[in-house]
Design an enzyme around this catalytic site. Structure first.
Site, mmCIF file in Angstrom:
data_model
loop_
_atom_site.group_PDB
_atom_site.id
_atom_site.type_symbol
_atom_site.label_atom_id
_atom_site.label_comp_id
_atom_site.label_asym_id
_atom_site.label_seq_id
_atom_site.Cartn_x
_atom_site.Cartn_y
_atom_site.Cartn_z
ATOM 1 N N GLY A 11 0.830 -1.214 0.000
ATOM 2 C CA GLY A 11 0.000 0.000 0.000
ATOM 3 C C GLY A 11 0.854 1.249 0.000
ATOM 4 O O GLY A 11 1.184 1.788 1.058
ATOM 5 N N ALA A 13 0.445 4.443 -0.707
ATOM 6 C CA ALA A 13 -0.126 5.792 -0.731
ATOM 7 C C ALA A 13 0.671 6.619 0.281
ATOM 8 O O ALA A 13 1.772 6.223 0.681
ATOM 9 C CB ALA A 13 -1.613 5.735 -0.404
ATOM 10 N N VAL A 14 0.111 7.720 0.722
ATOM 11 C CA VAL A 14 0.891 8.650 1.532
ATOM 12 C C VAL A 14 1.441 8.006 2.817
ATOM 13 O O VAL A 14 2.624 8.163 3.144
ATOM 14 C CB VAL A 14 0.068 9.934 1.827
ATOM 15 C CG1 VAL A 14 -1.214 9.622 2.566
ATOM 16 C CG2 VAL A 14 0.859 10.938 2.599
ATOM 17 N N SER A 131 -0.935 6.894 13.963
ATOM 18 C CA SER A 131 -1.442 8.265 13.890
ATOM 19 C C SER A 131 -0.304 9.254 13.673
ATOM 20 O O SER A 131 0.832 8.998 14.036
ATOM 21 C CB SER A 131 -2.173 8.626 15.185
ATOM 22 O OG SER A 131 -2.581 9.969 15.122
ATOM 23 N N GLY A 132 -0.650 10.369 13.101
ATOM 24 C CA GLY A 132 0.337 11.431 12.892
ATOM 25 C C GLY A 132 0.340 11.899 11.454
ATOM 26 O O GLY A 132 1.099 12.798 11.095
ATOM 27 N N HIS A 189 -8.730 7.477 20.145
ATOM 28 C CA HIS A 189 -7.854 8.610 19.818
ATOM 29 C C HIS A 189 -8.547 9.534 18.809
ATOM 30 O O HIS A 189 -8.588 10.749 18.977
ATOM 31 C CB HIS A 189 -6.525 8.073 19.252
ATOM 32 C CG HIS A 189 -5.724 9.092 18.506
ATOM 33 N ND1 HIS A 189 -6.044 9.497 17.225
ATOM 34 C CD2 HIS A 189 -4.633 9.814 18.857
ATOM 35 C CE1 HIS A 189 -5.183 10.417 16.829
ATOM 36 N NE2 HIS A 189 -4.316 10.620 17.798
ATOM 37 N N ASN A 190 -9.107 8.942 17.772
ATOM 38 C CA ASN A 190 -9.745 9.764 16.741
ATOM 39 C C ASN A 190 -10.985 10.470 17.278
ATOM 40 O O ASN A 190 -11.247 11.620 16.931
ATOM 41 C CB ASN A 190 -10.126 8.902 15.531
ATOM 42 C CG ASN A 190 -8.922 8.568 14.679
ATOM 43 O OD1 ASN A 190 -7.798 8.531 15.189
ATOM 44 N ND2 ASN A 190 -9.130 8.309 13.414
ATOM 45 N N ARG A 290 -20.305 18.428 13.510
ATOM 46 C CA ARG A 290 -19.900 18.296 12.099
ATOM 47 C C ARG A 290 -21.132 18.041 11.230
ATOM 48 O O ARG A 290 -21.243 18.573 10.126
ATOM 49 C CB ARG A 290 -18.899 17.152 11.921
ATOM 50 C CG ARG A 290 -17.549 17.460 12.534
ATOM 51 C CD ARG A 290 -16.506 16.470 12.043
ATOM 52 N NE ARG A 290 -15.280 16.577 12.807
ATOM 53 C CZ ARG A 290 -14.124 16.043 12.450
ATOM 54 N NH1 ARG A 290 -14.035 15.349 11.331
ATOM 55 N NH2 ARG A 290 -13.049 16.177 13.193
ATOM 56 N N ARG A 448 -41.662 6.421 34.303
ATOM 57 C CA ARG A 448 -41.604 5.114 33.638
ATOM 58 C C ARG A 448 -42.569 4.127 34.300
ATOM 59 O O ARG A 448 -43.226 3.325 33.646
ATOM 60 C CB ARG A 448 -40.168 4.550 33.657
ATOM 61 C CG ARG A 448 -39.192 5.368 32.828
ATOM 62 C CD ARG A 448 -37.779 4.792 32.870
ATOM 63 N NE ARG A 448 -37.705 3.530 32.154
ATOM 64 C CZ ARG A 448 -37.328 2.379 32.688
ATOM 65 N NH1 ARG A 448 -36.986 2.326 33.961
ATOM 66 N NH2 ARG A 448 -37.292 1.282 31.969
ATOM 67 N N HIS A 454 -42.829 0.114 34.851
ATOM 68 C CA HIS A 454 -41.434 -0.351 34.738
ATOM 69 C C HIS A 454 -40.755 -0.544 36.095
ATOM 70 O O HIS A 454 -39.602 -0.956 36.138
ATOM 71 C CB HIS A 454 -40.630 0.627 33.877
ATOM 72 C CG HIS A 454 -41.046 0.599 32.436
ATOM 73 N ND1 HIS A 454 -40.929 -0.520 31.649
ATOM 74 C CD2 HIS A 454 -41.604 1.553 31.651
ATOM 75 C CE1 HIS A 454 -41.378 -0.254 30.425
ATOM 76 N NE2 HIS A 454 -41.802 1.001 30.403
ATOM 77 N N SER A 480 -43.887 -4.468 34.717
ATOM 78 C CA SER A 480 -43.140 -4.918 33.541
ATOM 79 C C SER A 480 -41.846 -5.590 34.013
ATOM 80 O O SER A 480 -41.394 -5.335 35.134
ATOM 81 C CB SER A 480 -42.842 -3.684 32.690
ATOM 82 O OG SER A 480 -41.941 -3.986 31.697
#
Ligand code: NBP
Length: 485
Positions: A11, A13-14, A131-132, A189-190, A290, A448, A454, A480
């Site tokens: 792999g 890639a970067v 990570s990093g 971490h993320n 987000r 409840r 409940h 219940s």
């Protein structure tokens, strides 16, 4: 054939390319393979030019043939089916005792499944968080390996050699735990990264849109914050972002569309927290922030019809800035406390023996959430490895006591001025809830029981004894079943 490779990497890639160069700089011969062969050639002719211990291969058979035994193969490819596909292709080419490592952002249950499947075939497996980003991969990432523990001695020197180091030289890499524990810790971490970023954005909003600080002034504020308790990679890059200008001389950040993307690791953390019933409110709010930002068109339309207070904060600028700093620090402590609560619960659920102080050390350097603050978390777990919650550690108790007033004032100012601070305010509510001996859940239980029979427990009877009241006088006396969902 000349020297066999110490490790192979699939792999290019970067992340893959930079890890290969990092390993090679540390004296390891590395075999490389990529699905698209032209990328292997490009890498060998360009970034790896002149390195005769970076060995290219165009078929997996050749690639495996160049590796010293027991073979160690690291995948740095897109997470998901691609990882399974490479494992399926590699297994027939390997022998018992060989090792496959997945360094991508795999979801931890996949890593648990793969570790167990491969164990049955006699193949060792490690799933590791790395990570990093690009710079970390090249100069020293944070590496969080988990999986089959028998595999750890095979790559310990390589991984700890290429990992970031803290001031005393300790590597930001250690064995995390069984099965998917490495990828799990990377996921947390993320999630924490989502929270840290959101809180900084909220401080920016309060100080820029509320208090009216210019980007030059904000550059100074973040530079100063980076000298103290908030010293971290994310504050550092925020400082630099404030100073970066567009071609017309205006701050570039003001030209960027306010619509955040995400790749899913924050969402996974949120789902995990809901599944286990651990209130990781700050990270979840950061994910939702987000999501809300992504509703740009809806927000623009809503802004034309819904009014609110003027986004203006007035008063002693120095004091308001210092309050925002303390609000950020206090919220951050809550975020990490919640992240650790979730790790503890997941570890219990999976029978993992996680090294909590070691995890703080792994995050202390090399990764996106690296910060001086993580050293304090490490100290807290060194003082008390069985620490129930970071918020009750004496050091954090005293920091929270010092920050509390400023935090409340900052949230109150933001709320009054109509500036959304979902991470900071939800962290404060969590904090107030966590430190409350009594919460209004007594009423909740009554409700409840009222509508669903409940049942409830009583403060004047032992826990575990359940009662039902016929609240209306017309309901029956049948309750219940009681169970936790
Ligand atoms: P990408 O996540 O973009 O993955 C690129 C690699 O996956 C290339 O080698 C590509 O081969 C291969 N690949 C893809 Br895409 N689809 C494939 C398929 N169907 N079959 C075989 N190979 C396939 O690269 P990255 O950004 O370097 O990240 C690598 C891993 O590390 C990912 O899991 C990522 O989530 C994780 N990670 C990334 C970062 C970061 O900052 N970028 C940080 C930490 C972790 P090709 O060249 O033939 O297309």
């Amino acid at each position: 054939m000349g020297k066999k490779a110490d490790i192979g990497l699939i792999g290019l890639a970067v992340m893959g390319q930079n890890l290969v160069l990092n390993m090679n700089d540390h004296g390891y011969a590395v075999a490389v393979y990529n699905r698209t062969a032209s990328k292997t050639e490009e890498f060998l002719q360009d970034a790896a030019k002149g390195r005769d211990t970076v060995i290219g291969a165009h078929t997996l058979e050749d690639f495996v043939g160049t590796l010293a035994k027991p073979r160690k193969i690291m995948l740095m490819v897109k997470a998901g089916d691609v990882v399974d596909s490479f494992i399926d292709q590699l297994v027939p080419l390997l022998e018992k005792g060989d090792l496959i490592i997945d360094g991508g952002n795999s979801h931890y249950p996949d890593t648990t499944r793969r570790t167990r499947d491969l164990r049955e075939k006699g193949i060792l497996y490690i799933g590791t968080g790395v990570s990093g980003g690009e710079e970390g991969a090249r100069r020293g990432p944070s590496i969080m390996p988990g999986g089959n523990e028998e595999a750890w001695p095979l790559v310990k020197d390589i991984f700890q050699g290429i990992a970031a180091k803290v001031e005393d030289g300790s590597p930001c890499c250690d064995w995390v735990g069984q099965d998917g524990a490495g990828h799990y810790v990377k996921m947390i971490h993320n999630g924490i990264e989502y929270g840290d970023m959101q809180m900084i954005c909220e401080a920016y909003d309060v100080l820029h849109n509320g208090l009216g600080l210019t980007h030059d002034e904000l550059h100074e504020v973040f530079a100063e914050w980076n000298e103290g308790e908030l010293d971290s990679f994310l504050i550092e890059i925020t400082r630099d972002i404030m100073k970066t200008l567009d071609t017309d001389g205006k701050p570039l950040v003001t030209k960027i569309l306010d619509k955040a993307g995400q790749k899913g690791t924050g969402k996974w953390t949120g789902i995990n927290s809901l599944e286990l019933g651990v209130p990781v409110t700050l990270i979840v709010e950061a994910v939702y922030a987000r999501c809300l930002s992504a509703l740009k068109h809806e927000r623009v339309a809503a802004s034309r019809v819904i009014s609110g207070p003027e986004k203006k904060i007035e008063g002693d600028r120095k004091a308001i800035i210092e309050d925002a700093r303390k609000a950020l620090l206090a919220s951050k402590i809550v975020s990490y406390a919640q992240g650790y609560m979730l790790m503890r619960e997941t570890a219990k659920e999976n029978g993992w023996d996680l090294n909590y102080g070691g995890i703080a050390l792994m995050w202390r350097g090399g990764c996106i959430i690296r910060s001086v603050f993580l050293g304090k978390i490490k100290d807290a777990f060194d003082r008390n490895p069985a620490l129930q919650n970071l918020l009750v550690d004496p050091y954090f108790v005293s920091v929270m006591a010092d920050c509390q007033g400023a935090w409340r004032r900052t949230v109150a100012r933001a709320v009054t001025a109509g500036i959304p601070v979902p991470a900071m305010s939800s962290a404060l509510s969590f904090f107030d809830g966590y430190r409350s001996e009594r919460l209004p859940a007594n009423l909740l239980q009554a409700q409840r029981d009222y509508f669903g029979a409940h049942t409830y427990e009583r403060i004047d009877r032992p826990e575990g004894e359940f009662f039902h009241t016929n609240w209306t006088g017309t309901g029956g006396n049948v309750s219940s079943s009681t169970y936790q969902v």
